[in-house]
Design a protein around this motif. Structure first.
Motif, PDB file in Angstrom:
ATOM      1  N   TYR A 196       0.803  -1.218   0.000  1.00 56.11           N
ATOM      2  CA  TYR A 196       0.000   0.000   0.000  1.00 56.11           C
ATOM      3  C   TYR A 196       0.841   1.276   0.000  1.00 56.11           C
ATOM      4  O   TYR A 196       0.483   2.254  -0.667  1.00 56.11           O
ATOM      5  CB  TYR A 196      -0.945  -0.012   1.195  1.00 56.11           C
ATOM      6  N   GLU A 218      -3.712   3.846   1.226  1.00 52.08           N
ATOM      7  CA  GLU A 218      -5.077   3.335   1.331  1.00 52.08           C
ATOM      8  C   GLU A 218      -5.126   1.839   1.043  1.00 52.08           C
ATOM      9  O   GLU A 218      -4.473   1.349   0.131  1.00 52.08           O
ATOM     10  CB  GLU A 218      -5.996   4.067   0.353  1.00 52.08           C
ATOM     11  N   ARG A 219      -5.946   1.143   1.793  1.00 52.20           N
ATOM     12  CA  ARG A 219      -6.100  -0.296   1.610  1.00 52.20           C
ATOM     13  C   ARG A 219      -7.380  -0.607   0.840  1.00 52.20           C
ATOM     14  O   ARG A 219      -8.186  -1.448   1.226  1.00 52.20           O
ATOM     15  CB  ARG A 219      -6.083  -1.002   2.969  1.00 52.20           C
ATOM     16  N   ASN A 220      -7.597   0.126  -0.229  1.00 56.13           N
ATOM     17  CA  ASN A 220      -8.743  -0.101  -1.114  1.00 56.13           C
ATOM     18  C   ASN A 220      -8.333   0.290  -2.529  1.00 56.13           C
ATOM     19  O   ASN A 220      -7.251   0.841  -2.746  1.00 56.13           O
ATOM     20  CB  ASN A 220      -9.968   0.712  -0.653  1.00 56.13           C
ATOM     21  N   THR A 275      -9.177   4.651  -5.656  1.00 56.59           N
ATOM     22  CA  THR A 275      -8.431   5.554  -6.537  1.00 56.59           C
ATOM     23  C   THR A 275      -8.159   4.889  -7.878  1.00 56.59           C
ATOM     24  O   THR A 275      -8.236   5.539  -8.935  1.00 56.59           O
ATOM     25  CB  THR A 275      -7.106   5.980  -5.881  1.00 56.59           C
ATOM     26  N   LEU A 301     -11.489  11.717  -2.052  1.00 54.50           N
ATOM     27  CA  LEU A 301     -10.173  11.469  -1.465  1.00 54.50           C
ATOM     28  C   LEU A 301      -9.911  12.401  -0.297  1.00 54.50           C
ATOM     29  O   LEU A 301      -9.348  11.999   0.730  1.00 54.50           O
ATOM     30  CB  LEU A 301      -9.089  11.645  -2.536  1.00 54.50           C
ATOM     31  N   ARG A 343     -11.649  11.125   2.745  1.00 58.85           N
ATOM     32  CA  ARG A 343     -10.966   9.942   3.294  1.00 58.85           C
ATOM     33  C   ARG A 343      -9.682  10.359   4.006  1.00 58.85           C
ATOM     34  O   ARG A 343      -9.356   9.848   5.086  1.00 58.85           O
ATOM     35  CB  ARG A 343     -10.660   8.926   2.189  1.00 58.85           C
ATOM     36  N   TYR A 344      -8.934  11.289   3.416  1.00 60.81           N
ATOM     37  CA  TYR A 344      -7.712  11.775   4.046  1.00 60.81           C
ATOM     38  C   TYR A 344      -8.018  12.441   5.389  1.00 60.81           C
ATOM     39  O   TYR A 344      -7.312  12.224   6.380  1.00 60.81           O
ATOM     40  CB  TYR A 344      -7.007  12.774   3.131  1.00 60.81           C
ATOM     41  N   ARG A 370      -8.763   9.798   8.033  1.00 58.64           N
ATOM     42  CA  ARG A 370      -7.600   9.030   8.471  1.00 58.64           C
ATOM     43  C   ARG A 370      -6.642   9.889   9.288  1.00 58.64           C
ATOM     44  O   ARG A 370      -6.034   9.434  10.249  1.00 58.64           O
ATOM     45  CB  ARG A 370      -6.897   8.422   7.257  1.00 58.64           C
TER      46      ARG A 370
END
Length: 245
Positions: free
Chosen positions: A147, A191-193, A196, A226, A229-230, A233
């Motif tokens: 990642y 990211e673990r998805n 993106t 994004l 999400r940032y 986190r």
């Protein structure tokens, strides 16, 4: 070459030496690749010490205007500039708290909207192939659960996108913004998805169809998502640090 330098009369001698060299670069009297006279000769022409000349040359080297090379064929040469300094300045402002994540995201949306609109018109088949290869590499790293390595590939996608505009200024501005984003992304972790990656595929479809409006809409939506999400986190990490402390 025998540029007509003037003797220095002010207090900051090294600054005056730098200023005179910069003026002659701006006028075209000195061009990239030209070799400056030796330090001793420059000191005589300017009417200053060699130390002042040496300090001026080192200052100009940091800006990329001068390249100092060692060896028998070395010396001080007029350089090609250093676009990376823009990124360093942006990074410093962000680290000092002068630029927020919200401001950075807003600026990215403005810049990237212009970039993708121009790229939709100007991107060559080679540009599109490079962008596609980048996304393929990001997907390979995601599958391998690498990642953090994926971060640098995602950053490079934006630089490749700016390159597809075939505009040097756009490439420099994008590079500067993405250096700050690289630091931030590594700080919060990869990211673990594959969100993106999916967004990249949609954007590439728009670029291939030369759909500028669709490309802008796709990039804007991705950056909005994004950013959220940032923020989440980063907030989670801050809370975790407070608990530890």
């Amino acid at each position: 070459m025998n540029p007509g330098f003037d003797p220095i009369k002010r207090r900051r001698l090294s600054d005056e030496v730098s200023a005179q060299i910069q003026v002659r670069i701006a006028s075209g009297e000195l061009r990239s690749g030209d070799k400056l006279p030796p330090e001793r000769e420059l000191a005589t022409r300017f009417g200053v010490s060699r130390g002042a000349v040496r300090e001026a040359l080192r200052t100009l080297e940091r800006t990329g205007l001068v390249s100092l090379q060692a060896g028998s064929r070395g010396g001080a040469f007029i350089g090609q500039g250093n676009p990376g300094l823009i990124g360093d300045s942006f990074r410093n402002l962000y680290q000092l708290g002068s630029v927020s994540l919200e401001e950075l995201t807003e600026a990215r949306q403005w810049v990237e909207s212009a970039v993708v609109r121009v790229a939709a018109e100007r991107a060559t088949e080679q540009d599109l192939a490079a962008l596609t290869a980048n996304v393929d590499e990001a997907e390979r790293l995601f599958i391998a659960k690498r990642y953090d390595d994926k971060i640098d590939v995602h950053v490079e996608f934006h630089n490749l996108l700016a390159r597809a505009t075939h505009n040097a200024v756009m490439m420099m501005v994008m590079g500067a913004l993405m250096e700050v984003m690289r630091d931030f992304a590594h700080a919060v972790g990869g990211e673990r998805n594959d969100l993106t990656i999916k967004a990249r595929r949609r954007l590439l479809d728009c670029l291939r169809r030369r759909d500028a409006d669709g490309a802008v809409a796709s990039m804007t939506e991705h950056l909005d998502n994004l950013h959220q999400r940032y923020r989440g986190r980063a907030h989670h990490r801050q809370r975790a640090r407070k608990k530890i402390n």
